[in-house]
Design an enzyme around this catalytic site. Structure first.
Site, PDB file in Angstrom:
ATOM      1  N   ASP A   1     -38.991  -8.407 -10.565  1.00  0.00           N
ATOM      2  CA  ASP A   1     -38.856  -9.752 -10.032  1.00  0.00           C
ATOM      3  C   ASP A   1     -40.227 -10.413  -9.872  1.00  0.00           C
ATOM      4  OD1 ASP A   1     -37.687 -12.008  -8.305  1.00  0.00           O
ATOM      5  OD2 ASP A   1     -35.943 -10.715  -8.565  1.00  0.00           O
TER       6      ASP A   1
ATOM      7  N   HIS B   1     -38.507 -15.223  -4.277  1.00  0.00           N
ATOM      8  CA  HIS B   1     -37.317 -14.671  -4.931  1.00  0.00           C
ATOM      9  C   HIS B   1     -37.306 -13.152  -4.903  1.00  0.00           C
ATOM     10  CE1 HIS B   1     -34.532 -13.761  -8.296  1.00  0.00           C
ATOM     11  NE2 HIS B   1     -33.976 -14.931  -8.028  1.00  0.00           N
TER      12      HIS B   1
ATOM     13  N   SER C   1     -28.395 -14.149  -8.504  1.00  0.00           N
ATOM     14  CA  SER C   1     -29.579 -13.345  -8.169  1.00  0.00           C
ATOM     15  C   SER C   1     -29.398 -12.622  -6.848  1.00  0.00           C
ATOM     16  CB  SER C   1     -30.822 -14.234  -8.077  1.00  0.00           C
ATOM     17  OG  SER C   1     -31.255 -14.648  -9.346  1.00  0.00           O
TER      18      SER C   1
END
Length: 771
Positions: free
Chosen positions: A143, A214, A541
């Site tokens: 990520d 994220h 996600s």
């Protein structure tokens, strides 16, 4: 008391037992002096009591077969046990010799991501205690990096780093190796491909540190530690925790603020497999491309060959068919659904009417007696310049609505209201995606069209309409839930049409998880940015790391299981029903309907059932090679995916992989004549011992299904049995997909093994060379 008297008494009780769908956990106190001498221990006695109060209950629509279940036997601080019982079973239990008292188990702390609670994970029974909460399993998170100072990555109470770990904690800008610990055991970063794509790029953070949020969010969903007293500006207060809170995390940063390229991702995946991760978590995807050019699919094939399961998000391009990413058979593809939690603000009109709507305005404030404005020319809320004419605009609440498709979206209207410096607004939603966004830059509430009519009626009929609004409201046990997220990408997969995708659904809407303290979590007005250590995000996600955490715990319980076995256990125990007991729904293009497996896979993941699935559909690396052999690739294309050594093992090509789902395709432009397709499957008995299963079939519309044989008999654990499923079907106008299922129901047992069946139109854009 004699054993004969005791047994006779319990037998008589069993004759009067009824059934009850509702089950609860009870803590039961017993007088130990009543324990018959035949029992060697208190645990044996407690087990006997539970066995004798079992009630014959019908299998429910989703294949569940509830039975009373002993959770714990107590013999030190108290004598008794805890068990999951129906109301009738509890009433029978109260008549048992030695019964003293009992009461329902109680919650002792709030859970803020809430998804562990929604998925029924609990510390007393099921997957959490069976796996030690994921102890010593390593999840590799591919990520945007990590914020290592987050409390979600503390290592309190964890043992030494597993000896199998071969990775490093790579130092870099604002990140030294001492920031890793027994929770965050590794951190690495890969950017050579990005820098090569544009030599003028100067990286703002050349290290594994997360500057976007994220990666931090995803990692903490999968395996974050317990953290008390967190919230998102007062919403979702309580204790945050990951799905596998004692699993280890290794972070591989390949996505930077300056860009993301495939070569860096492949380098990260390659290193992760070499380092010894058990699960790879990926919440990224790309557009459709031929399989032999899909680097992520190819790298995932290599990981699978090494025994590493790759879990990936389905993408956020729904609800159109064929929009799914990461849809190859050897990737565990995850769709998104809602949970039973909502956030709101309550508006009170001047006439006393109260209306609750969606809100995540991130400030603790109350709007008191503001002027409510309903102006036809202004209520499209599409230009900040128009609001100069409103007297005392800062203490006014606009009613915003859209009159045509070309009008602004709700989020754009919010931006206009902020720029105009109006006090706030009420917004009307038509698109369900609005209800999963955290963008609330001004005081406001999103209301339904039905409530909008009540508000406008009041505003138009009152000489001085007023409104008050309160915020920071969190509601639990919302129904129905889950609902498939409208944005969640749909199958079938253009990469390979012969396997139904996605595989499974997990929570993906407004999930609370860790957040970098230097990255804005919210904005009010035009340019006032707010920080928070925890934030709410929405997307597939967020759904994928739920499955990564569950898969990691299953790996801990069953270390010998292959990636295919883990996926099978999760899929065949999934729940196709929502919390009202009805089939899970989806809203596609504003039309609410029953979801097919092309939207939700096998259904909502049920982690506690997955730990003991009864039967599994396993597949070896060679089975996947056989699948590639059937796909009409050139030799070079084949070797690109399977590598050269596999070509010598292509003697048994087969496109019918041993998958726990079924898909039959028809020509959407044909005359819808009857078609027939036969599938062959092998199931392995992973139950305790001998077992017999009978097939229960629900055929899709316009289809008939035959199973041979209809009964599977297993004489021992790990024995395999084969069966064929033949579907006779024809297409349906308007490209409608239709769902069904096959469920293997254990006779005199509690296992039900369900696989979805879908009939769907083939897609013109398919890149599958075997289609």
């Amino acid at each position: 008391m004699s054993l004969l008297t005791f047994s006779w008494y319990l037998l008589c009780l069993s004759l009067f037992l009824g059934t009850s769908a509702e089950r609860s956990t009870y803590i039961v106190h017993l007088d130990k002096s009543f324990m018959p001498t035949i029992f060697a221990s208190h645990h044996n006695w407690h087990s006997s009591i539970i066995d004798t109060i079992k009630i014959e209950t019908p299998t429910t629509e989703n294949g569940h077969h509830p039975v009373p279940k002993l959770l714990y036997s107590y013999d030190n601080v108290l004598h008794g046990f805890s068990a999951v019982l129906s109301k009738n079973e509890f009433e029978a239990l109260k008549k048992s010799p030695g019964f003293l008292s009992a009461y329902k188990d109680k919650t002792v702390e709030a859970h803020t991501t809430h998804t562990p609670e929604f998925l029924k994970l609990n510390p007393t029974s099921g997957l959490w205690p069976a796996s030690g909460f994921g102890q010593d399993v390593i999840i590799g998170v591919l990520d945007s990096g990590v914020w290592p100072e987050s409390a979600s990555f503390r290592d309190d109470g964890l043992s030494a780093i597993p000896k199998k770990w071969k990775g490093i904690c790579k130092p870099g800008i604002a990140f030294n190796s001492s920031l890793c610990n027994r929770k965050l055991i590794g951190a690495n970063y890969f950017n050579k491909g990005l820098l090569a794509s544009d030599p003028t790029i100067i990286l703002s953070m050349n290290s594994a540190r997360d500057m976007r949020g994220h990666g931090t969010h995803v990692a903490s969903i999968a395996a974050g530690s317990f953290v008390e007293g967190v919230s998102y500006f007062g919403y979702a207060p309580g204790t945050a925790r990951g799905i596998a809170p004692r699993a280890r995390i290794a972070v591989y940063k390949f996505s930077f603020e300056e860009g993301t390229v495939t070569s860096d991702l492949i380098a990260a995946m390659d290193q992760a497999v070499a380092d010894g991760v058990d699960i790879l978590q990926l919440s990224y995807g790309w557009g459709s491309m031929p399989l032999y050019e899909d680097s992520v699919a190819i790298a995932s094939f290599g990981a699978m060959m090494k025994g590493v399961l790759v879990t990936a998000s389905a993408g956020n391009n729904g609800p159109g068919m064929g929009t799914i990413s990461n849809g190859v058979p050897w990737i565990f593809t995850v769709a998104s659904g809602s949970i039973d939690r909502s956030f709101s603000g309550t508006l009170t009109l001047g006439n006393g009417l109260k209306i609750t709507g969606f809100s995540l305005f991130p400030v603790r404030t109350t709007i008191k007696d503001f002027v409510l404005v309903n102006n036809g020319s202004l209520s499209t809320c599409d230009s900040a310049d128009d609001y100069a004419q409103i007297p005392n605009a800062a203490r006014s609440i606009m009613i915003c609505y859209s009159t045509a498709q070309e009008d602004l979206s709700v989020s754009d209207q919010m931006g206009v209201i902020s720029e105009a410096k109006v006090g706030g607004a009420l917004y009307v939603y038509g698109d369900p995606d609005v209800l999963s966004s955290k963008f609330f830059p001004n005081p406001g509430v999103v209301i339904s069209s039905k409530d909008w009519e009540k508000v406008t009626k009041y505003a138009d009929s009152s000489a001085k309409p007023k409104v008050s609004i309160s915020f920071q409201e969190t509601h639990i046990a919302v129904k129905p839930a889950p609902v498939v997220s409208a944005f969640s990408s749909r199958g079938p997969s253009l990469s390979y049409l012969r396997v139904a995708k996605p595989d499974i659904m997990a929570p993906g809407e407004l999930i609370l998880a860790a957040w970098p303290s230097n990255v804005s979590a919210a904005v009010i007005g035009v340019n006032t940015f707010l920080d928070s250590d925890y934030s709410l995000l929405t997307g597939t996600s967020m759904a994928a790391p739920h499955i990564s955490g569950i898969a990691a715990m299953l790996k801990g319980v069953h270390p010998d299981w292959s990636p295919s076995a883990i996926r099978s256990a999760i899929m065949t125990t999934a729940n196709p029903l929502d919390n009202t007991g009805k089939p899970i729904k989806t809203t596609d293009f504003l039309e609410t309907k029953v979801a097919t497996s092309l939207a939700m896979g096998a259904g909502l993941v049920d982690p506690n059932r997955a730990v003991d699935p009864g039967l599994i559909y396993d597949a070896t690396p060679q089975d996947y090679v056989n699948l590639l052999c059937s796909m009409n690739f050139t030799e070079k294309q084949f070797q690109t995916i399977a590598r050269s050594s596999a070509k010598r093992k292509c003697s048994n090509p087969s496109y019918d992989i041993n998958y726990p789902s079924f898909i039959a395709l028809f020509d959407p432009y044909g005359d819808y004549t009857w078609l027939e397709q036969t599938f062959r499957r092998t199931v392995t008995n992973v139950g305790a011992g001998a077992a017999k299963y009978k097939a229960k079939v629900k055929a899709p519309k316009n289809s008939t299904i035959s199973i041979s044989p209809q009964i599977l008999v297993f004489e021992k654990k790990n024995q395999k049995q084969d069966y064929t499923l033949t579907i006779r079907y024809k297409g349906i106008a308007e490209d409608q997909a239709q769902s069904g299922s096959i469920t293997w129901v254990e006779k005199n047992g509690h296992h039900t093994v369900r696989s979805p069946i879908v009939v769907a139109p083939a897609l013109d854009e398919a890149l599958d060379p075997s289609s």
